[in-house]
Design an enzyme around this catalytic site. Structure first.
Site, PDB file in Angstrom:
ATOM      1  N   GLU A 129      32.998  32.543  41.422  1.00 38.84           N
ATOM      2  CA  GLU A 129      33.332  33.475  39.938  1.00 38.84           C
ATOM      3  C   GLU A 129      32.915  32.454  38.773  1.00 38.84           C
ATOM      4  OE1 GLU A 129      37.534  34.659  41.302  1.00 38.84           O
ATOM      5  OE2 GLU A 129      36.806  36.528  40.427  1.00 38.84           O
ATOM      6  N   PHE A 161      30.921  41.193  45.390  1.00 36.26           N
ATOM      7  CA  PHE A 161      31.326  40.961  44.183  1.00 36.26           C
ATOM      8  C   PHE A 161      32.786  41.568  43.490  1.00 36.26           C
ATOM      9  CE2 PHE A 161      26.678  41.401  44.871  1.00 36.26           C
ATOM     10  CZ  PHE A 161      26.431  39.969  44.845  1.00 36.26           C
ATOM     11  N   GLU A 192      36.977  44.215  47.317  1.00 35.87           N
ATOM     12  CA  GLU A 192      38.179  43.797  47.487  1.00 35.87           C
ATOM     13  C   GLU A 192      39.104  44.772  47.803  1.00 35.87           C
ATOM     14  OE1 GLU A 192      39.349  40.873  44.566  1.00 35.87           O
ATOM     15  OE2 GLU A 192      41.612  41.021  44.871  1.00 35.87           O
ATOM     16  N   ARG A 251      44.788  38.343  34.354  1.00 32.01           N
ATOM     17  CA  ARG A 251      43.646  37.375  34.382  1.00 32.01           C
ATOM     18  C   ARG A 251      43.038  37.361  33.278  1.00 32.01           C
ATOM     19  NH1 ARG A 251      41.403  33.174  37.507  1.00 32.01           N
ATOM     20  NH2 ARG A 251      42.272  33.865  39.830  1.00 32.01           N
TER      21      ARG A 251
HETATM   22  N1  LUZ Z   1      41.981  39.065  43.178  1.00 34.72           N
HETATM   23  C1  LUZ Z   1      43.365  39.069  43.191  1.00 34.72           C
HETATM   24  C2  LUZ Z   1      41.122  38.232  42.585  1.00 34.72           C
HETATM   25  O1  LUZ Z   1      44.093  39.918  43.726  1.00 34.72           O
HETATM   26  N2  LUZ Z   1      43.903  38.143  42.286  1.00 34.72           N
HETATM   27  C3  LUZ Z   1      43.263  37.278  41.536  1.00 34.72           C
HETATM   28  O2  LUZ Z   1      43.683  36.234  40.707  1.00 34.72           O
HETATM   29  C4  LUZ Z   1      41.825  37.290  41.571  1.00 34.72           C
HETATM   30  N3  LUZ Z   1      41.088  36.611  40.749  1.00 34.72           N
HETATM   31  C5  LUZ Z   1      39.651  36.612  40.937  1.00 34.72           C
HETATM   32  C6  LUZ Z   1      39.064  37.628  41.578  1.00 34.72           C
HETATM   33  N4  LUZ Z   1      40.007  38.329  42.550  1.00 34.72           N
HETATM   34 MO1  MOS Z   2      36.829  38.868  43.684  1.00 33.23          MO
HETATM   35  S1  MOS Z   2      36.600  39.537  41.608  1.00 33.23           S
HETATM   36  O1  MOS Z   2      37.013  37.456  43.526  1.00 33.23           O
HETATM   37  O2  MOS Z   2      36.757  40.109  44.756  1.00 33.23           O
END
Ligand code: LUZ
Ligand code: MOS
Length: 756
Positions: free
Chosen positions: A712, A228, A232, A310
């Site tokens: 998303e 989610f 990341e 964003r």
């Molecule tokens: N992660 C990112 C993201 O590094 N750049 C993005 O534009 C993005 N958009 C949505 C979710 N994660």
């Molecule tokens: Mo995401 S919010 O696409 O790791």
């Protein structure tokens, strides 16, 4: 064998049997150590001294690592290098890692943690974005997207409204907590198994912290129990810590956060405090919109600058506004660095314009639906960031939803219910969405795939895609099975591993299936071309007449005796390469940050949700009668998986807007630090009726097999829940002064119902 058939997630069997492997399920090597993180007990302070002696002498404790054990850089910041792996002499948030305790068992490491004595001088704590802004505490310089001239346009407005909004953070609450397992290989090489969305980020950061070249670090991911966005960027520190300990001890080390530690130490969705000014013409056209977003970034940058960006990209949601001025400040506070969460700042931006429209509607005395409808984005409209809208489905999905679900009749039902009832009131809202697909940072939009066809005709596939429950592996398998026309049992999706697919972007931005799928399609097609030549030579017919179908070679639609497996044997005998690697980079996209203009998105995803709620006006509680959606899947390649993504996203968005309430004390301590104090939607709180219909559309070539990204966008339908509840409150209490302060918990509803 149409691809449109609803394929089951290929993990469903092992999930149900409990056989799916997560990091914590790995059979660890004998002698593996277990680690626990020692973290800051206050939100801001100077470390005067730490006494580890009692902890170190506890039986079973192997060693305690601090920043002093780092041979490379004590730095894990990605976009901005502003975050230490281990605190040095200052701490900036409650839960900030200071040391890693490594012991024979996790229990011993936890006991040792309690024996550490830390002496810290407390410094002032900032927890809100507004306070940070007042004190000039920022992560970086503000950003602004502008279109037209708002100042001039406000002169032409019949109506002008201003207001403030707040949307709170949100805990990712992946079922599998953060974790990693590091193993020493020969020659000082290290293998890390990590629950990360970004294997390359882990590899790169581990190399940087350990002072090693990247080729000495291998990162492997089987699957995640949810990400989610929370994995990341923020899966990285735990993986690097385990690797650091493995490096020094030459023994494998496992570090799995328990829920408490995870909730306290990791960042969440960013809370936003925003102010807006909206101007409309007499016929309800939005002529001008100004908005200032204060993003509560937490104590370090993490992904905040990208998330802030964003927010600006989605500040006008599904509407065309000719004159826009939007600004975002990333405010530095003493909270854990807030991070990616499904939607990535987009939902926060959309909530504000929906609030502005609700306010305008209420003041003018029209339905918000009118204002929304009149201002929907049309073909060739310009976004504030310069992209010209193409293949727009905003109106199509809106009119599909309002007609298929008979919105006027639904409104009448709500109205007549409200006339007849005093103890209960119903509310209805519409929520259109427009979400841009691509990493907004153009250079990140690429992926690779590596395909092996083995001697026996079975196929192994590696890509950069990380499976986190979203079904991307199933989609990858479908692509290979379709190109080769072989049964899906002949295809295996390998783990995501940095030695097989290198230098990858994280699985994020809803783009994983598009980027990796397109690379995979390319690799499979190259192999197919080669195999067709083998078949044409073997059968002595032209290349054009050959096709592969259902594991056999066909000549002009006539089946031959040459099977897929035999064809592979023939290719081997002819020494034809049965391995292929392909690279895909999204074409057409670009963005110029000096001008804040460009064409950042491959395409947009659209849709419209209708939400109906019943509020119990004695208690302030509420139940959702129904959410009815028309969603733009393009041409879905996996309808069951995509429906699951849409339903899950919707409910997660509703949770953010209604019940998930992150609370920090003014001292920066997380108060909602368990699942008894942080409530997420469960089977009892989901809408009684969820209907999600696909929009009839031709799809988009930039999407994999015209099947649009689905990760998303559906989350933002959940914003409709806020306004449905607000409309129910208005029906009960006409004196209610609209507030835009999410989540709209039952407590807030109750107060609003009886406000004078
Ligand atoms: N992660 C990112 C993201 O590094 N750049 C993005 O534009 C993005 N958009 C949505 C979710 N994660
Ligand atoms: Mo995401 S919010 O696409 O790791």
């Amino acid at each position: 064998k149409s691809l449109k058939q609803s394929i089951k997630n290929i993990d469903s069997n092992t999930h149900v049997r409990g056989e799916s492997l997560y990091v914590d399920d790995i059979n660890v090597r004998e002698g593996t150590f277990h680690a626990v993180v020692f973290d800051s007990p206050i939100a801001h302070g100077k470390i005067k001294g730490i006494d580890y002696s009692k902890a170190e002498s506890l039986e079973g404790v192997e060693r305690i690592f601090t920043y002093k054990d780092i041979l490379g850089d004590n730095q894990i910041g990605g976009i901005i290098p502003d975050e230490h792996l281990f605190a040095e002499d200052e701490v900036h948030f409650w839960g900030q890692p200071i040391a890693l305790i490594v012991a024979k068992t996790e229990l011993i490491a936890r006991q040792a943690r309690r024996l550490i004595n830390i002496d810290i001088e407390e410094l002032p704590v900032i927890t809100t974005a507004k306070e940070a802004k007042e004190k000039g505490s920022f992560i970086n310089a503000p950003r602004s997207f502008n279109l037209g001239n708002t100042e001039k346009a406000f002169n032409d407005c019949e109506y002008i409204f201003e207001g403030e909004t707040f949307s709170n953070g949100q805990e990712q609450l992946y079922i599998e907590a953060q974790g990693s397992y590091a193993e020493p290989l020969e020659n000082g090489n290290i293998k890390i198994t990590s629950s990360t969305q970004g294997p390359t980020a882990v590899q790169k950061t581990a190399a940087r912290v350990l002072g090693l070249p990247m080729h000495k670090i291998e990162v492997d991911v089987t699957r995640l129990g949810g990400g989610f966005g929370g994995k990341e960027d923020q899966a990285t520190p735990w993986a690097v810590m385990a690797a650091l300990a493995t490096y020094h001890l030459k023994q494998s080390v496992k570090l799995i956060l328990n829920r408490h530690d995870d909730l306290r130490m990791t960042g969440k969705r960013h809370p936003y405090e925003s102010t807006y000014k909206i101007g409309l013409s007499k016929d309800l056209k939005i002529l001008a919109y100004e908005v200032e977003f204060l993003q509560n970034s937490g104590a370090a940058a993490d992904l905040s600058p990208a998330i802030a960006e964003r927010t600006l990209f989605h500040a006008t949601n599904s509407y065309f506004v000719k004159n826009v001025k939007s600004t975002v400040h990333s405010c530095k506070t003493n909270l854990p660095p807030n991070t990616a969460f499904r939607g990535f700042g987009g939902p926060q931006g959309m909530f504000v314009i929906e609030s502005a429209i609700a306010k305008a509607a209420s003041e003018i005395g029209v339905s918000a639906r009118k204002i929304q409808e009149i201002n929907l984005l049309k073909e060739n409209d310009e976004f504030s960031y310069g992209q010209i809208a193409k293949h727009v489905e905003a109106q199509n999905s809106w009119y599909a939803a309002t007609s298929i679900f008979f919105v006027e009749e639904l409104e009448q039902e709500v109205e007549s219910f409200n006339e007849k009832n005093t103890a209960f009131k119903k509310g209805l809202s519409l929520m259109p969405i427009t979400f841009g697909i691509s990493f907004t940072n153009t250079p990140m939009n690429h992926a690779r795939a590596l395909v092996h066809i083995y001697l026996d005709g079975s196929v192994g596939i590696s890509t950069a895609a990380v499976e986190m429950g979203q079904g991307v592996n199933t989609k990858m398998l479908q692509i290979a099975a379709k190109v080769f026309s072989i049964d899906k049992s002949k295809v295996k999706i390998e783990t995501t591993n940095t030695t097989r697919v290198a230098n990858t972007s994280p699985s994020a931005a809803s783009s994983t299936a598009d980027l990796n799928g397109k690379a995979l399609l390319k690799a499979c097609n190259s192999l197919l071309d080669r195999l067709i030549i083998v078949a044409s030579e073997d059968l002595n017919v032209s290349v054009e007449s050959i096709t592969l179908k259902y594991e056999f070679v066909y000549i002009d639609d006539k089946k031959t005796n040459l099977s897929w497996t035999e064809l592979i044997s023939k290719a081997m005998l002819n020494r034809v390469a049965l391995t292929e690697n392909a690279h895909y980079a999204t074409p057409e996209i670009h963005f110029d940050k000096t001008k804040e203009k460009g064409h950042p998105f491959a395409y947009h995803v659209y849709g419209t949700a209708i939400t109906i709620v019943t509020v119990d006006c004695t208690r302030g509680t509420y139940e959702f009668d129904a959410v009815k959606i028309v969603h733009d899947y393009g041409k879905s390649m996996s309808e069951g998986i995509d429906l699951g993504q849409a339903e899950g996203g919707l409910v997660q968005g509703m949770g953010w807007m209604t019940m998930e309430e992150i609370a920090y004390g003014s001292n920066g301590r997380l108060l909602s630090n368990t699942l008894s104090t942080y409530k997420v939607p469960d089977v009892f709180s989901v809408p009684k009726n969820i209907e999600i219909l696909p929009l009839e559309t031709s799809g988009n070539e930039m999407a994999i097999l015209k099947s649009k990204a689905v990760g998303e966008p559906p989350l933002m339908y959940g914003i409709g829940a806020y306004f449905a509840i607000q409309n129910a409150i208005k029906a009960f209490n006409p004196n209610h002064q609209l507030k835009f302060h999410a989540p709209i918990t039952p407590e807030k509803v109750l107060i609003s119902l009886y406000e004078k």
